[in-house]
Design a protein around this motif. Structure first.
Motif, PDB file in Angstrom:
ATOM      1  N   GLY A 194     -10.017  -2.688  -5.766  1.00 12.55           N
ATOM      2  CA  GLY A 194      -9.142  -2.415  -7.064  1.00 12.55           C
ATOM      3  C   GLY A 194      -9.602  -0.886  -7.464  1.00 12.55           C
ATOM      4  O   GLY A 194      -8.999  -0.435  -8.356  1.00 12.55           O
ATOM      5  N   ASN A 224       0.651  -1.441  -6.984  1.00 10.59           N
ATOM      6  CA  ASN A 224       0.595  -1.071  -5.533  1.00 10.59           C
ATOM      7  C   ASN A 224      -0.802  -0.751  -5.300  1.00 10.59           C
ATOM      8  O   ASN A 224      -1.994  -0.390  -6.169  1.00 10.59           O
ATOM      9  CB  ASN A 224       1.372   0.141  -5.372  1.00 10.59           C
ATOM     10  N   ASP A 225      -1.433  -0.906  -4.339  1.00  9.44           N
ATOM     11  CA  ASP A 225      -2.643  -0.147  -3.803  1.00  9.44           C
ATOM     12  C   ASP A 225      -2.359   1.268  -3.491  1.00  9.44           C
ATOM     13  O   ASP A 225      -1.374   1.348  -2.726  1.00  9.44           O
ATOM     14  CB  ASP A 225      -3.273  -0.970  -2.689  1.00  9.44           C
ATOM     15  N   ILE A 280      -9.818   0.001  -1.693  1.00  9.29           N
ATOM     16  CA  ILE A 280      -8.728  -0.365  -2.361  1.00  9.29           C
ATOM     17  C   ILE A 280      -8.912  -1.887  -2.672  1.00  9.29           C
ATOM     18  O   ILE A 280      -8.302  -2.675  -3.477  1.00  9.29           O
ATOM     19  CB  ILE A 280      -7.506  -0.249  -1.428  1.00  9.29           C
ATOM     20  N   ALA A 281      -9.823  -2.540  -1.619  1.00  9.48           N
ATOM     21  CA  ALA A 281      -9.770  -4.021  -1.972  1.00  9.48           C
ATOM     22  C   ALA A 281     -10.629  -4.398  -3.162  1.00  9.48           C
ATOM     23  O   ALA A 281     -10.447  -5.456  -4.005  1.00  9.48           O
ATOM     24  CB  ALA A 281     -10.662  -4.532  -0.645  1.00  9.48           C
ATOM     25  N   ILE A 288       0.912  -1.224   0.069  1.00  9.01           N
ATOM     26  CA  ILE A 288      -0.138   0.076  -0.061  1.00  9.01           C
ATOM     27  C   ILE A 288       1.082   1.175   0.134  1.00  9.01           C
ATOM     28  O   ILE A 288       1.650   1.179   0.767  1.00  9.01           O
ATOM     29  CB  ILE A 288      -0.970   0.082   1.322  1.00  9.01           C
ATOM     30  N   LYS A 330      -0.408   2.936  -9.371  1.00  8.40           N
ATOM     31  CA  LYS A 330      -1.249   1.663  -9.465  1.00  8.40           C
ATOM     32  C   LYS A 330      -0.976   0.377 -10.341  1.00  8.40           C
ATOM     33  O   LYS A 330      -0.912  -0.508  -9.970  1.00  8.40           O
ATOM     34  CB  LYS A 330      -2.767   2.485  -9.923  1.00  8.40           C
ATOM     35  N   GLN A 342     -10.396   0.944   3.087  1.00  7.33           N
ATOM     36  CA  GLN A 342      -9.828  -0.232   2.767  1.00  7.33           C
ATOM     37  C   GLN A 342     -10.790  -1.099   1.884  1.00  7.33           C
ATOM     38  O   GLN A 342     -10.463  -1.807   0.908  1.00  7.33           O
ATOM     39  CB  GLN A 342      -9.776  -1.008   4.314  1.00  7.33           C
ATOM     40  N   VAL A 345      -8.622   3.316  -6.701  1.00  9.29           N
ATOM     41  CA  VAL A 345      -7.817   4.359  -5.870  1.00  9.29           C
ATOM     42  C   VAL A 345      -8.695   5.089  -5.014  1.00  9.29           C
ATOM     43  O   VAL A 345      -9.679   5.502  -5.277  1.00  9.29           O
ATOM     44  CB  VAL A 345      -7.122   5.152  -7.058  1.00  9.29           C
TER      45      VAL A 345
END
Ligand code: ASP
Ligand code: MG
Length: 425
Positions: A128, A34-35, A125-126, A3, A30, A122, A130
């Protein structure tokens, strides 16, 4: 996959072109796997403009309403940035501070973060996406009102979120290529610092260097969150703010005794003249100032003249608090029993900072000799383990910074500093 939290300051998102440029950088991060969680400041000088607007209708706007107004600045940039990222084919979702779980106390205009519960970030981002979070704002745990963290507070939002999300790094983007050994506007030969410790960065920030919000560095140090300070206008490597042990690990770096020179023109000096040299006097003076909520910086008490048994006590404080402080002392003059007050707001503070000075003798001698050679008179001195500060006349600040920078061999051979954006407001 890790992250990454990225924070973009006002000058990086000053207009649509800037927002699109930042969006490309975010999407690239991204796509590198990365998240990405982004914290944004308000566009350009929006916050100042909103404050001006408030002052046009009220000289002293209520904190609650001022915070409600100012937080609108960050809501604009977060939404527009989410749209720009969407245009690049990447889904993005923006969140206010409150939606992102930034919980604060109820002190409007200078709220402290007490907890970060970033469930929605969270989730995003889970999924996918931004996640984009409005900087510098939160919600009070007790009053449920919207709060702000104080000017420049988006840095602190970013680090707090990075810690709560267990991010690998908190990247802070502005319009300069990292942290420099001095302000390049005063010292064109200032050198970019590749790595610096939390402690030195704290001293720099606390002593006027406008690199990072002080509380953000305190937060990063407490939770050991590496900060990577970079420019959003270039691909230069920037500066890593890390643990002192990790600075030393970098063997390519020559161990400088002095890491940088900071200066501050925001303080004033008060001298309480003719204080009876007896038990309890300092307590009475500083108790009065504490009751008036004044934050002091340096304090110096002279040795009393033996014939009069009177002494002088000088201290520095933020200029903005000068009036409150002198008024409070004047009111208590009868009880405290001093002769008179002197107030001077044409002063500046110049500090040399370096972890290496702990074990190197002669640093103050060298500093003071350089100031003497430059014709700079020292009015006050204070030190910490890794800092020596002097108060000088305001018009001598530039000369003092240059003299110190040169004396400790910090000048670079070539000009390294480029300031890309910003109006300097
Ligand atoms: N927009 C706010 C300010 O200008 C917060 C920040 O930039 O960090 O102070
Ligand atoms: Mg700003």
């Amino acid at each position: 996959m890790g992250i990454v939290v990225q924070k973009y300051g006002g000058s990086s998102v000053a207009d649509a072109a800037g927002i699109k440029r930042v969006a490309r950088r975010i999407v690239a991060t991204k796509q590198a796997g990365n998240d990405v969680v982004v914290v944004v400041s308000a566009m350009g000088d929006t916050t100042d403009e909103l404050i001006d607007l408030a002052n046009e209708v009220s000289p002293n706007p209520p904190g609650r309403e001022l915070d409600m107004l100012l937080t609108a600045g960050e809501r604009i940039s977060m939404a527009v940035l989410a749209m720009a990222i969407g245009e690049l084919g990447q889904k993005a979702r923006s969140f206010t501070g409150s939606q992102a779980g930034v919980i604060t106390d109820a002190e409007h205009g200078r709220a402290k973060i007490i907890d970060v519960t970033p469930g929605r970030v969270q989730e995003a981002i889970a999924n996918g996406d931004v996640a984009i979070v409005a900087g510098f704002q939160g919600v009070s745990q007790t009053t449920k009102d919207i709060t702000t963290l104080g000017r420049g507070g988006s840095d602190t939002t970013a680090v707090a979120l990075a810690v709560a999300l267990k991010a690998d790094v908190c990247e802070i983007y502005s319009d300069v290529d990292g942290i420099f050994t001095a302000d390049p506007r005063i010292v064109p030969a200032a050198r970019q610092i590749p790595r610096i410790s939390y402690e030195e960065t704290l001293e720099m920030a606390a002593n006027g260097a406008k690199i990072l919000h002080l509380r953000c560095v305190e937060y990063a140090r407490r939770y050991d969150m590496p900060i990577h300070v970079r420019s959003s206008f270039s691909d230069k490597e920037g500066t890593w703010v890390v643990r002192a042990e990790d600075v030393l690990k970098d063997e390519t770096m020559e161990q400088a005794i002095i890491s940088g020179v900071a200066h501050d023109r925001s303080e004033a000096k008060v001298t309480v003249v003719g204080v009876p040299d007896k038990v309890g006097e300092a307590a009475a003076i500083f108790g009065t100032l504490a009751a008036a909520q004044i934050n002091l910086d340096m304090i110096v008490q002279n040795v009393s003249a033996t014939d009069t048994n009177l002494t002088d006590i000088s201290f520095t404080l933020p200029r903005a608090d000068g009036r409150t402080a002198t008024a409070a002392l004047t009111k208590a003059q009868g009880d405290i029993g001093f002769e008179r007050l002197q107030y001077n707001d044409s002063i500046g503070k110049v500090s040399i900072i370096g972890a290496g000075m702990r074990s190197a003798p002669g640093i103050s001698a060298k500093f003071f000799a350089a100031l003497a050679d430059a014709g700079v008179n020292i009015e006050m001195i204070s030190t910490s383990e890794i800092r020596i500060s002097v108060v000088v006349a305001e018009e001598q600040v530039d000369a003092a910074v240059r003299a110190a920078h040169e004396a400790f061999n910090l000048d670079a051979d070539e000009v390294q500093a480029v300031v890309y954006g910003g109006t300097g407001r």
